[in-house]
Structures are given as structure tokens and as C-alpha cells.
Enzyme design. Structure first.
Site, short mmCIF file in Angstrom:
data_model
loop_
_atom_site.label_atom_id
_atom_site.label_comp_id
_atom_site.label_asym_id
_atom_site.label_seq_id
_atom_site.Cartn_x
_atom_site.Cartn_y
_atom_site.Cartn_z
N HIS A 175 0.83 -1.21 0.00
CA HIS A 175 0.00 0.00 0.00
C HIS A 175 0.86 1.25 0.00
CE1 HIS A 175 -3.32 -2.76 1.22
NE2 HIS A 175 -3.94 -1.96 0.35
N HIS A 192 1.32 1.61 -5.85
CA HIS A 192 -0.04 1.04 -5.90
C HIS A 192 -1.03 2.14 -6.32
CE1 HIS A 192 -3.84 -0.78 -4.81
NE2 HIS A 192 -4.03 0.07 -3.82
N ASP A 240 -5.65 5.47 -0.84
CA ASP A 240 -4.94 4.74 0.23
C ASP A 240 -3.92 5.61 0.94
OD1 ASP A 240 -4.91 1.41 -1.26
OD2 ASP A 240 -6.06 2.19 0.43
N ASP A 279 -8.77 -0.80 -7.88
CA ASP A 279 -7.98 -1.21 -6.71
C ASP A 279 -7.38 -2.59 -6.95
OD1 ASP A 279 -8.71 -0.94 -3.11
OD2 ASP A 279 -6.88 -0.65 -4.27
C1 LIG Z 1 -4.51 -10.27 -4.37
C2 LIG Z 1 -5.30 -9.73 -3.21
N1 LIG Z 1 -5.67 -10.57 -2.25
C3 LIG Z 1 -6.41 -10.13 -1.19
C4 LIG Z 1 -6.85 -11.05 -0.21
C5 LIG Z 1 -7.66 -10.63 0.85
C6 LIG Z 1 -8.02 -9.30 0.96
C7 LIG Z 1 -8.93 -8.83 2.06
O1 LIG Z 1 -8.86 -7.73 2.51
N2 LIG Z 1 -9.90 -9.74 2.48
C8 LIG Z 1 -10.95 -9.45 3.47
C9 LIG Z 1 -11.74 -10.75 3.69
C10 LIG Z 1 -12.90 -10.53 4.68
C11 LIG Z 1 -13.86 -9.48 4.12
C12 LIG Z 1 -13.09 -8.16 3.88
C13 LIG Z 1 -12.52 -7.68 5.23
C14 LIG Z 1 -11.55 -8.73 5.80
C15 LIG Z 1 -12.33 -10.05 6.03
C16 LIG Z 1 -10.38 -8.97 4.81
C17 LIG Z 1 -11.92 -8.39 2.91
C18 LIG Z 1 -7.55 -8.35 0.01
C19 LIG Z 1 -6.75 -8.76 -1.07
N3 LIG Z 1 -6.31 -7.88 -2.07
C20 LIG Z 1 -6.43 -6.52 -2.28
C21 LIG Z 1 -7.07 -5.51 -1.44
C22 LIG Z 1 -8.16 -4.79 -1.95
C23 LIG Z 1 -8.74 -3.78 -1.20
C24 LIG Z 1 -8.26 -3.46 0.05
C25 LIG Z 1 -7.16 -4.15 0.57
C26 LIG Z 1 -6.57 -5.16 -0.20
CL1 LIG Z 1 -5.18 -5.98 0.41
N4 LIG Z 1 -5.83 -6.22 -3.43
N5 LIG Z 1 -5.32 -7.33 -3.97
C27 LIG Z 1 -5.62 -8.35 -3.12
MG LIG Z 2 -7.56 0.76 0.71
ZN LIG Z 3 -5.81 0.29 -2.67
#
Ligand SMILES: Cc1nc2ccc(C(=O)N[C@]34C[C@H]5C[C@H](C[C@H](C5)C3)C4)cc2n2c(-c3ccccc3Cl)nnc12
Ligand SMILES: [Mg+2]
Ligand SMILES: [Zn+2]
Length: 347
Positions: free
Chosen positions: A81, A85, A124, A235
Site C-alpha cells: 500500500h 499502488h 490509500d 484497486d
Molecule cells: C490479491 C489480493 N488478495 C487479497 C486477499 C484478501 C483481501 C482482504 O482484505 N480480504 C478481506 C476478507 C474478509 C472481508 C473483507 C474484510 C476482511 C475479512 C479482509 C476483505 C484483500 C486482497 N487484495 C487486495 C485488497 C483490496 C482492497 C483493500 C485491501 C486489499 Cl489488500 N488487493 N489485492 C488483493
Molecule cells: Mg484501501
Molecule cells: Zn488500494
């Protein structure tokens, strides 16, 4: 706003050579992470100019340059982050607006388009590499400020963005009318709050509805849903690129997640499996994330914009490679070797 940006940096950015015309910069196959880090602010300027925002919204170039450098400075050096990004997310917004002709075809007003790009750049700001549940679980200062409304980090990103807009010589919205100005701040808020995945999950049914019924340009609810979908697509833009980018992103994200997990363990609480380096299987988690979130979202987008179908195929192909990795992972983990290094040595 406590950060300082040097005026000489503003001047350097204003004089940046906009002749590094990278081929295919405005196509979906272009990877923004291949832009040299020191050229990224120049490319942000180029995107604003190319989308005709500077003329249309009478943005003073030195104000825009200063704004970009304050936003860049507002990002920390987190594994994922960080400013790169933000740049990649803003680039995907640029691609959507250019390739889907969102303004020309009435999916977005010119003001909504301007705020869409700005929201992605800022979405972010000042991220600490820990997520919303960490803020609340560990009672951070941000949780004390925002946990009653939820979307703790996103509210902080919004507050930081407002601070920059209110910083002397940084208000790129200065020449908007008062109605346009208040609409712009409303859009900025909706867009940044929409990047909380928890709120994305809450709106999945509405998104399916809008996709199935067909998009109604005169229905403001439809617009809000579509713009929230666009923000989440941007995102997640790394998932739409080649395998190398998708793998590199996974390394950075799980570097952040596992550090958060280590922090939670040191504070005596058990992290969820996704953040526990002893339990998490990255290929498995990637396949789940793509299956449950990325594919449904981009499939909906491709239903509304058929030209996006080629991107859905790229995401499916990346998922296949993660599935193979899972098998490799299982086979080698029995032998004590982590599949990750075998995976990382894969072409
Ligand atoms: C590849 C990849 N994997 C990712 C695997 C998991 C999660 C994630 O936050 N899972 C959750 C799963 C449940 C329901 C909600 C709240 C929490 C509990 C945590 C979401 C994000 C992931 N992610 C992002 C990303 C996108 C937007 C914000 C932050 C991030 Cl990090 N961008 N790329 C990826
Ligand atoms: Mg964010
Ligand atoms: Zn982001």
C-alpha cells in the site's frame, strides 16, 4: 498539513519531459508498475492533460503539480500500500475512461470523471500496511476516531485527501463553482469509502441487479453502484495484468498481511489464517480471492462493457497458474520445501 514539498520539485515536475511516450500507455495490456518510479508524477500530469481535465476544470498546472507531489508524499513505504499502488490504481481509472469512453457515452459526467481519477490517486493515502480489523482489534488512534462508522482506514485516507486539498497552493478544485465543489467532495467521499472491500461485499447483490437489469444512466443509484464497482476494479488492477505482476503483487500483499499477523501474535491475539505465515497457503488464498471477488466483479463489468471480456480471460488464466502452484505447493511442502520459492523460480 504537516508534510512539506520542495518548490524546486514542483518546478522540476512542471518541466518534466512529456516526450517519454511509452508505447501502449493507454491500453489494458500496459503495466503501470514498469514506469520508472521517478517518472510517475510526470505520467499523472500526462493523464490529467490527456483526459482534458486541465482545460475543462481550469486547473493551474503548478497547483496540479504541487497536489500530485503532496499526494505522493502522503504515502508510506509499505510493501504493497504505497505510491506505486496508487499510481497503478489511477492508471487503471485512466484506461477505463479512455477505452470505455465513459464520459462520451454518458456513464460519467466530466466532473465525476475528474473526481474518479483524483479518488484513485488518493484512495490509500497514509496507509500503514495494516487493515481495518487491525485498527479496531488493537485500538489504534484511527480506530478511536472512526471505528463507530466503520471503514476506519478509508475514512482516514479521505481525511488526509481533504487536508491536502486545503493546503496552500494544492486545491485543484479551486475553480469549480460552489455546487460543483460540494459535488466533487461528495463523490470523493463515496469513491474512497467504496474501496473498503467489506462495503464491496455488502453491495454485491445490488451490483448483480444492475448488471442483470442493464444499466440505467438516469438512475442515480445505478451510477453510485457502477462507480463503486469501478473503484474496486481499479484497486484490483494488478489481477488484470500478466502472471509476473500478479505474483509480485501477491508477494507484497502477503508481506504486509504476514507482518500484521506477526504484530497481532506479539500483542497476544491470534491472526486470521490469511495473515498467519505459519498457516496461510498463498496459492490457495489467491485462488479463493480471484474466484470469490475478482472474477465475479470483472465478469459483471464485462457484462456491461463487452470489450472487458478479454481481461476476464487474463484473470482466469492467472487463476489457473495459481491452481497449478497449489498442486506444486502441496507436493513440495511434504518435502519441507516451500512451494513459494519453486513458484518464484517459475518463469
Ligand atoms: C490479491 C489480493 N488478495 C487479497 C486477499 C484478501 C483481501 C482482504 O482484505 N480480504 C478481506 C476478507 C474478509 C472481508 C473483507 C474484510 C476482511 C475479512 C479482509 C476483505 C484483500 C486482497 N487484495 C487486495 C485488497 C483490496 C482492497 C483493500 C485491501 C486489499 Cl489488500 N488487493 N489485492 C488483493
Ligand atoms: Mg484501501
Ligand atoms: Zn488500494
Amino acid at each position: 498539513y504537516h508534510m512539506q514539498v520542495e518548490e524546486e520539485d514542483v518546478q522540476a515536475l512542471l518541466n518534466c519531459r512529456d516526450d517519454h511516450n511509452i508505447k501502449d500507455f493507454d491500453t489494458f495490456s500496459f503495466c503501470p508498475r514498469t514506469v520508472p518510479y521517478r517518472h510517475m508524477p510526470c505520467y499523472v500530469l500526462k493523464m490529467f492533460a490527456d483526459l482534458d481535465f486541465i482545460r475543462r476544470w481550469k486547473i493551474r498546472k503548478n497547483v496540479l503539480a504541487r497536489f500530485i507531489l503532496y499526494v505522493k508524499k502522503g504515502y508510506r513505504d509499505a510493501p504493497y500500500h504505497n505510491w506505486m499502488h496508487a499510481f497503478s490504481v489511477a492508471h487503471f481509472a485512466y484506461l477505463l475512461m479512455k477505452n470505455l469512453n465513459l464520459v462520451r457515452d454518458g456513464y460519467m459526467s466530466s466532473l465525476q470523471a475528474l473526481v474518479f481519477l483524483v479518488s484513485c490517486l488518493c484512495h490509500d493515502i497514509d496507509h500503514r500496511g495494516t487493515n481495518n480489523s487491525f485498527q479496531t482489534k488493537c485500538g489504534t488512534i484511527l480506530a478511536s476516531l472512526y471505528s463507530s462508522e466503520g471503514s476506519v482506514m478509508e475514512r482516514h485516507h479521505l481525511a488526509q485527501s481533504m487536508c491536502i486539498l486545503n493546503t496552500e497552493g494544492c486545491n485543484i478544485f479551486e475553480n469549480l463553482s460552489s455546487e460543483e465543489y460540494s459535488e466533487a467532495l461528495d463523490l470523493l467521499r463515496n469513491n474512497i469509502l467504496a474501496t473498503d472491500l467489506a462495503s464491496h461485499f455488502r453491495s454485491v447483490d445490488e451490483q448483480r441487479e444492475v448488471t442483470k437489469e442493464g444499466y440505467d444512466k438516469n438512475n442515480p443509484k445505478n451510477r453510485k453502484i457502477l462507480h463503486a464497482m469501478f473503484m474496486t476494479c481499479c484497486d484490483l488492477n494488478d489481477q488484470t495484468k500478466n502472471w509476473r505482476v500478479s505474483k509480485q503483487t501477491a508477494e507484497q500483499i502477503y508481506d504486509e498481511f504476514f507482518s500484521q499477523g506477526d504484530l497481532e501474535k506479539s500483542m497476544g491475539t491470534a491472526p486470521i489464517e490469511m495473515m498467519d505465515r505459519e498457516r496461510a497457503s498463498i496459492p490457495d488464498l489467491q485462488v479463493q480471492f480471484i474466484t470469490n471477488l475478482v472474477l465475479p466483479l470483472f465478469t459483471n463489468l464485462a457484462t456491461l462493457f463487452p470489450s472487458m471480456q478479454s481481461i476476464v480471460h487474463i484473470i482466469e488464466r492467472n487463476r489457473e497458474i495459481w491452481r497449478i502452484a497449489t498442486a506444486v505447493f502441496q507436493k513440495y511442502s511434504e518435502k519441507g520445501m516451500t512451494g513459494m520459492d519453486i513458484l518464484l523460480n517459475a518463469h
